[in-house]
Write an enzyme that holds these catalytic residues in place. Structure first.
Site, PDB file in Angstrom:
ATOM      1  N   CYS A   1       0.798  -1.226   0.000  1.00  0.00           N
ATOM      2  CA  CYS A   1       0.000   0.000   0.000  1.00  0.00           C
ATOM      3  C   CYS A   1       0.834   1.281   0.000  1.00  0.00           C
ATOM      4  O   CYS A   1       2.001   1.277   0.358  1.00  0.00           O
ATOM      5  CB  CYS A   1      -0.866   0.090   1.263  1.00  0.00           C
TER       6      CYS A   1
ATOM      7  N   GLY B   1       0.962   0.297  -5.323  1.00  0.00           N
ATOM      8  CA  GLY B   1      -0.261  -0.501  -5.360  1.00  0.00           C
ATOM      9  C   GLY B   1      -1.100  -0.122  -6.551  1.00  0.00           C
ATOM     10  O   GLY B   1      -1.408   1.054  -6.741  1.00  0.00           O
TER      11      GLY B   1
ATOM     12  N   ASN C   1      -0.815   1.315   5.665  1.00  0.00           N
ATOM     13  CA  ASN C   1       0.097   0.473   4.902  1.00  0.00           C
ATOM     14  C   ASN C   1       0.804  -0.422   5.905  1.00  0.00           C
ATOM     15  O   ASN C   1       1.435   0.084   6.832  1.00  0.00           O
ATOM     16  CB  ASN C   1       1.115   1.373   4.173  1.00  0.00           C
ATOM     17  N   GLY C   2       0.663  -1.731   5.755  1.00  0.00           N
ATOM     18  CA  GLY C   2       1.320  -2.640   6.685  1.00  0.00           C
ATOM     19  C   GLY C   2       0.515  -3.890   6.938  1.00  0.00           C
ATOM     20  O   GLY C   2      -0.433  -4.202   6.212  1.00  0.00           O
TER      21      GLY C   2
ATOM     22  N   TYR D   1      13.850  -2.000  -3.671  1.00  0.00           N
ATOM     23  CA  TYR D   1      12.921  -2.093  -4.799  1.00  0.00           C
ATOM     24  C   TYR D   1      11.639  -1.279  -4.665  1.00  0.00           C
ATOM     25  O   TYR D   1      11.197  -0.658  -5.618  1.00  0.00           O
ATOM     26  CB  TYR D   1      12.559  -3.558  -5.054  1.00  0.00           C
TER      27      TYR D   1
END
Lengths: 484, 484, 484, 484
Positions: free
Chosen positions: A17, A47, A123-124, A266
């Site tokens: 996310c 995302g 996010n997580g 990345y």
């Protein structure tokens, strides 16, 4: 095998996310929904399966969300309907299985409640998400989706019933949340950011005019023309309201900071700066380090577009071996093409990527990429180069062998699908069909990324998880962490 | 100003078209429509406004076409309906004004006629198109569209009434066609390619198994896994039928070959080889030449993505000044975003492109691009770099100043919109706000691209048009060229 | 004024919902999702703004829902994904403001819970919905939507934590629910129907092969070729499982049955039979009764299509005045047309409805409709007839004057917008521009609809609400009904 | 069997087209494109497969057209782009095979030509279309589509090369056109209507303010609020320009007028008046006549919705047998539903149509429809009524047995698919499963429709074609009609 849907980077991990939030200042005429829309473009790499924006507009909370990329989900009309909002949050999300995105999981989550409605996105991954869910259910909570957003919402609402402010509720709720989370919340007049005590996922603060911004990455702030202020600290809760920022800290202290190393390798965009690390610079330095450790002769350095380009350039620069564009990526490959499952993998790759014969024919090629997960795309690229006439193909990888699943916010394949899991580099080299293979060592990588006081989560390389990741039976009550 | 719709390359010329054709061999089980679909992806950079595929299927000709990118226009169902075709042609096209693509202009054009139905598509512009149209109208011809496809069709059909084969009709028709055209035609059992006597636009021949391919660029052949055989010669007509190729030549001989120089500079894909020139190599060599002529000190070489990357790398390599990624392109910018005309140009550019502060701050930047047309995007990029902290910005352009309109297949702005038109490089430098500006000289460019016997059209730099471009009053009959 | 979106019936009340459920029998090869899809077509008149289907498929619950008509929301692919389900429920819904359908309000609602996941949908309105919601919130419940579905879900889940079966939980929950509701629920192997103790909204039981059906109206059962068994009784809970039906009764007894009279007058489809009343027959009888009370001479009886046709035919048949088609409805008016708000109301009506001059010119017209709510469309129709040459227009209405808001499942305008509110029929007659106006009396209507033991809710005509409709402050706890 | 796509009228003939045109007057502020859009709604029953509008706007001609219903093809944006036009024409069309509508056949056809561009559309079929096409091709003409629009355009353009005005060209062209056609054309400042010398298809003239209207049916004029002036006479060419109408007559005189009888029976909308016949009145009178010829006892008269309603009412009124709504049509059946070919025919019919058991049980039903073509839908409806409990079902048809293909503008099945072809009424009665069957005699029908001087085409009943319908070999030149 789940191929990456929109790029040739078929063998990549997927970030789960990206989050964003902006609150207009007292004198500002900004349009938070339009800014959020623009910022989500800059975070789209985090995302591509669904996205959404929630706003507070004249005291009312509203949300618009759906499956697809930002421009698929939002028409100008949708944005116009949010004109006049004073605060907005937005989210982009990757789903494990894009074909079956569950609409109930799309964020932001808008929660209507007597204590004051709110919208949130994060996010997580909560390591104790299942336990917390079971506990909520035992208290009569109902769930429409399957991710942690509703779990977090229940915790915060429960706490908010006995706190005065939403930020106090968030701070209380964080005592029960174990895992990785960078989240933003809005109320009708307030924007809140909170980052887990370990700081697994990035979250930063920016400013544009008198408006405040929270974003997963600094590139989203720059996309708006704003200025980066600082990162949200692990365990910090930041409130933006009435043109001011206030900082709080949750009552949990983590043993150490644990920024995800893959953000640097990345996930994050090359032009972002995370917890003091300039992402592009780390990637180039990783390529330089690979060059210093290199043991073979090469005529040409090639990067796998787009993930391996920065490291390849670092490698070329350090080694003196010339860099060239030996793999040409088709920049018009769209989702429709890939979603049709009619094309065999190899034909599909060829349309996405072409090895430039004029460049590679007869050459000893050093091929650089940032990581190898399953190894299949890598093997196909090696074959593509050989078919185009490359004499030798030496693979160099700017990260250590990837061997363990992530439990803190990333979608990884099962360990048995990871080519390096249980195999030596020599075995991997044989499988991908290269003439030689060298990885960057974990020590080198950490050293390169090294910022004073910054610790990393390296569990995907070592299996050393910073937090316990096995939950008790979810039908049992969770055992809550002891507070300090 | 018409901005480029799908990339940051806002200040670029627009190629008008890409063509493709494939005929299955006698024993082959290929699906020409599916191959054409895949190949059009590889040619998508030659036109993004509309596309189409025509096939012959069990003796019947059918066409499917529409506005948009390849995946927008074709569903799997559309392709499945073409299963079993033995021959197919396809086309991608750029329209002058994308918002108002005239459906009647979308190619291929399917012509039903007693002499044998056919479908055709072409890349180029007829210099005498208006005269030929007027003549057709005077003979009772009717036109639905405004481009040259119907004009060419009338010519060929008129000739076909007195020739036995379609190729003979094409050869006859070419006597009346003055200008740039690379075209492919199909009949129920035959595929034909024809290239104008000057060879303005590329057209090449490939093979995959026992199937023959004609394509605007070799990258389309490689995308299918086929092999490049050779270019279609200027003035040549090639027929593929029954697993064999036959070559004819039209009766017009051009004074000299005139390959469009901009194909090498910008239009063609970097991995294509055109008339013997490896496109990527020419671009890199242009950058090297710029470095040899360079007169300033720099700390960093940056290419404008994606058009200036190859030349920038050549510059860096030759000069020893390090190359770095100082401009980060957002690869998720989609058409919807750009088509909404709500965004001011500058905000729009910022979302598409971010200057990496960590890389450029305090540096003397050498900024390389392939061309400057209007100069506005260039000026905005220079400003972006300065805002990100660049100390100096020196612009280097891997082509000569662009000053004249193209009349042979390219969409160019009016001369008064070209920044170099009537201005010295010093004046242009001031307008774009750079610290210095150097162009590549025409002589250098031609020398770099030099292949034995290959001549170029350089009219956009010199105003020297190879063919007469002013037509008589279109209501008059055209004066037909005298034949050799 | 919110015009009806898909018909000329611009001045009509709007039913809020239609529900449906089907569970396959032990030996059956039916596809419940496909049957539900077909059945929703037959119930589409009960709601056109959104719809959805939830299924249990190999033990997993899934839902698909969205804005629009049944064929807009479901592709064949969506249905195919539900193949193999053993039980399904479906819903069609009308929203107050179609333009802003809140996606979180679209039903069915799928609830994931440790006690066993379920999906539910309902037709009606809880009179104490706000109190129940406030109570849930005070216990930590969170709400995403604004209607009663989540409220009911919380009640049922709370009860289910202490009951063994879902039906017991439903029976317990009904003790807290005051108002109108006809609902269907599914679990992985079970289908449940429940109707409120007053029986405001219809709900019936059918069978096809060994599958059981619950539906808002019998026409949905017949659309599948099934057989009508009986109505669900007020206060009854019916469980279909393992090829058997079990009946339970909630512990609340209503003082009297209170079927909504408007179901018979307008909402229900003419071919449905509700609580023993054949809807079409009631409507025709209402027209006959109007004829018996008629005091004027007429040459022609005309019904407003489609709502007034049945009563007009009854009127004609009883009076001997010939019936004719004097108003022609355009059956191709689609949603797009109406949704564009560019058309003035009058022009819009003319396109939807044409007065047949050849039929009405010079005639004294008796115009019959089922109801007048705001009166504007009625006034425009009277004008249309006069413009077409009608000499006199006498309005006859097959229901009493509509004067009070509905609180039990219907969307009504505010009382001040109802033309009959605070006005005598003579005043209304003047407003609509008719030569005379007669309503059917409430007594007549009830007598015509009379079935042994059947009571009606007539609050919209009388203001006599069967249940208390004013809630305490929603932030207070609700006062729960005393149980019997 | 090709079922009707949007109604239950599965066994109906299909009209091929509807045409419309409007030219604003000198002082008027009308928007012809918007008016045309609205009018096409009123003509939608004449064709549902494609539609289009062409306009002249500030001297430029433009067209927008596509597959689908009017609201599917036109967005508000499309219409807005036509704002400011001074003249517009529009077309709705039925294709033989809706799934494969050839885009090149969609009308209006916009023709660009030096003699003055024009747009045209027509309703009908040329009997010598193939010959005329062959002749055009032999002169070098090219065709993109397969219908007669391009054929007519070539004729008109050829003539226009030697005439001063477009109307003169049309008048000349009509000398070569044999068959049925009602057409409208526009130029930048002129609107023209032309009707074939036999007057097969309707075409009428209306006025609204100072704007003139041409339309296939008068209902389109009334839908705009305009007034009907008169029919275009067979062989007449009417020009509307500068606020005036001018009438011309082509040089061909037909032996007799030949209005298509099926326009009165089924095609035209009930509220239209064609060549002096009020369509609805003819249909009701046909029902009355059937009643007079009736030989059986019945309890109930039922019309098949919507085609048989008017005749059924006439039957009931004349016979004294009560009319009732015994078949209930679902008015929400949309194209998506029907286009999915998953549903068996019988299940499909049941969803579209429900027999009202409460009405028909135990009754002797007189079932009235306007025609029987193939007989399958009719058979299914008879079965539906019997399943719902009807004791007897007597079929009455308000037209003669349909036995021959139409060659003048209607899509008919091959003769071998027509149930009455080669069969006696008794045999047809057995096939449809009715207890008795009576048709209206041709003499009766003509007498009912009788207007002074009006002749009819009755070829579908008698096989007597007014014009020769077999063409010479299309590769031969056509033999042109001798002029008077």
């Amino acid at each position: 095998m789940t191929e990456n849907h929109y790029s040739i980077d078929g063998d990549k991990l997927r970030e789960e996310c990206g989050v964003f939030g902006l609150i207009a200042g007292p004198d500002s005429h900004r349009e938070p929904a339009f800014d959020t829309y623009n910022a989500l473009y800059a975070l789209q790499h985090r995302g591509q399966d669904s996205c959404g924006i929630a706003v507070a507009q004249r005291g009312q909370l509203r949300v618009h969300k759906g499956k697809g990329l930002v421009p698929d989900v939002f028409t100008m009309q949708d944005l116009e309907a949010f004109r006049g909002a004073n605060v907005a949050i937005g989210h982009v999300r990757h789903a494990t299985n894009a074909a079956s995105v569950n609409p109930a999981n799309i964020q932001p989550l808008l929660v209507r409640h007597a204590s004051g409605s709110m919208a949130l996105c994060y996010n997580g991954t909560l390591a104790n998400g299942r336990s917390l869910r079971a506990e909520s259910e035992n208290r009569g909570g109902i769930f429409q989706g399957t991710n942690d957003a509703e779990v977090i919402a229940y915790l915060i609402v429960r706490e908010h019933l006995r706190t005065h402010t939403l930020e106090d509720a968030v701070i209380n709720a964080m005592e029960y949340m174990i895992g990785a989370y960078s989240m933003v919340l809005l109320q009708s007049d307030k924007l809140i950011a909170a980052r887990d005590p370990n700081g697994f996922r990035p979250l930063c603060i920016g400013r544009i005019g008198d408006a405040y911004i929270f974003a997963s990455e600094s590139c989203a702030i720059e996309a708006l023309g704003g200025v980066f202020l600082r990162d949200v600290e692990p365990g910090e809760v930041v409130v933006a309201q009435d043109g001011e920022l206030k900082s709080f800290h949750c009552r949990i202290r983590a043993a150490r900071r644990s920024l995800c190393l893959f953000e640097l390798i990345y996930f994050a965009r090359q032009d972002s700066v995370i917890d003091g690390c300039a992402v592009g610079a780390v990637r180039e330095a990783a390529g330089r380090e690979l060059a210093r450790q290199n043991t073979v002769q090469g005529d040409l350095v090639i990067g796998v577009p787009d993930s391996g380009i920065a490291a390849a350039m670092g490698f070329a620069s350090e080694s003196g071996i010339p860099y060239d564009i030996g793999l040409m990526k088709n920049r018009y490959i769209a989702r429709t093409f890939i979603q049709s499952q009619k094309w065999e993998q190899e034909k599909s790759l060829r349309i996405k990527l072409n090895a430039v014969s004029a460049t590679v024919r007869g050459k000893r090629v050093i091929l650089v990429d940032d990581s190898i997960i399953r190894g299949r795309t890598c093997a196909r690229i090696v074959k593509l180069l050989r078919d185009a006439g490359a004499r030798e193909v030496h693979m160099r990888v700017s990260s250590p062998p990837f061997r363990y699943q992530c439990h803190f916010g990333t979608v990884t394949p099962p360990a048995e699908d990871m080519v390096a899991s249980g195999r030596t580099p020599e075995e991997v080299c044989r499988i991908i069909g290269a003439d030689s293979l060298q990885y960057l060592s974990l020590e080198s990588l950490k050293r390169l990324a090294g910022v004073e006081g910054l610790g990393f989560c390296d569990a995907c390389f070592t299996g050393d998880y910073v937090l316990p990741v096995r939950e008790a039976d979810p039908r049992q009550l969770s055992i809550f962490p002891t507070l300090e």
